[in-house]
Design a protein around this motif. Structure first.
Motif, PDB file in Angstrom:
ATOM      1  N   GLU A  47       0.831  -1.207   0.000  1.00 53.58           N
ATOM      2  CA  GLU A  47       0.000   0.000   0.000  1.00 53.58           C
ATOM      3  C   GLU A  47       0.867   1.259   0.000  1.00 53.58           C
ATOM      4  O   GLU A  47       0.533   2.247  -0.665  1.00 53.58           O
ATOM      5  N   VAL A  81      -3.441   5.624   1.046  1.00 52.04           N
ATOM      6  CA  VAL A  81      -3.948   4.352   0.542  1.00 52.04           C
ATOM      7  C   VAL A  81      -4.089   3.390   1.714  1.00 52.04           C
ATOM      8  O   VAL A  81      -3.175   3.260   2.534  1.00 52.04           O
ATOM      9  N   LEU A  83      -5.824  -0.537   3.152  1.00 53.25           N
ATOM     10  CA  LEU A  83      -6.306  -1.877   2.836  1.00 53.25           C
ATOM     11  C   LEU A  83      -7.542  -2.105   3.699  1.00 53.25           C
ATOM     12  O   LEU A  83      -7.488  -1.942   4.921  1.00 53.25           O
ATOM     13  N   LEU A  93      -8.890  -1.806  -1.711  1.00 55.71           N
ATOM     14  CA  LEU A  93      -8.115  -0.612  -1.396  1.00 55.71           C
ATOM     15  C   LEU A  93      -9.032   0.572  -1.136  1.00 55.71           C
ATOM     16  O   LEU A  93     -10.131   0.646  -1.680  1.00 55.71           O
TER      17      LEU A  93
END
Length: 137
Positions: A47, A81, A83, A93
């Protein structure tokens, strides 16, 4: 479509593994972040790498659309970003871009952001898959 560039990277060991680009510029270990139960530390993760790529790509797209309009701006793009877990077996995402634009008023800056979002390759790839939020800061 005419391909302008291609690169590659190879990972062994997944999120607790090692990644290396074909040219050797990237060559480092990956670790699961502590927030996900990993050991964390001075390592990166997918990420973080995605955020770095997205912020650079979007900021370039913003500079490009401003340049096409013959407008000189200064910009800084931060990609956040994450998860997310959709259910016990499905992940996705999250993405938020915080963008500072100097050299134009707020309305023009927002117009440039909207245009950049339509041409940035990362934004195009995420369209319909990830709800990207863009904040003018």
């Amino acid at each position: 479509m005419k391909q302008l560039f291609e690169t590659s990277a190879t990972t062994t060991g997944g999120r607790n593994g090692h990644v290396k680009s074909a040219d050797g510029v990237l060559d480092f270990n990956l670790k699961i972040p502590t927030q996900m139960g990993g050991e964390g530390g001075q390592f990166t993760n997918p990420e973080q790498l995605f955020a770095a790529g997205y912020s650079a790509c979007f900021d370039n797209a913003l500079q490009m659309v401003a340049g096409m309009e013959k407008i000189k701006i200064e910009s800084t793009t931060t990609a956040n970003v994450g998860l997310a877990m959709h259910n016990p077996t499905s992940y996705g995402l999250t993405a938020t871009l915080d963008v500072e634009v100097k050299g134009v008023d707020k309305d023009k800056a927002q117009e440039l952001l909207n245009k950049a979002h339509t041409i940035c390759p990362y934004s195009v790839a995420l369209k319909g898959n990830v709800d990207v939020k863009i904040n003018l800061v």
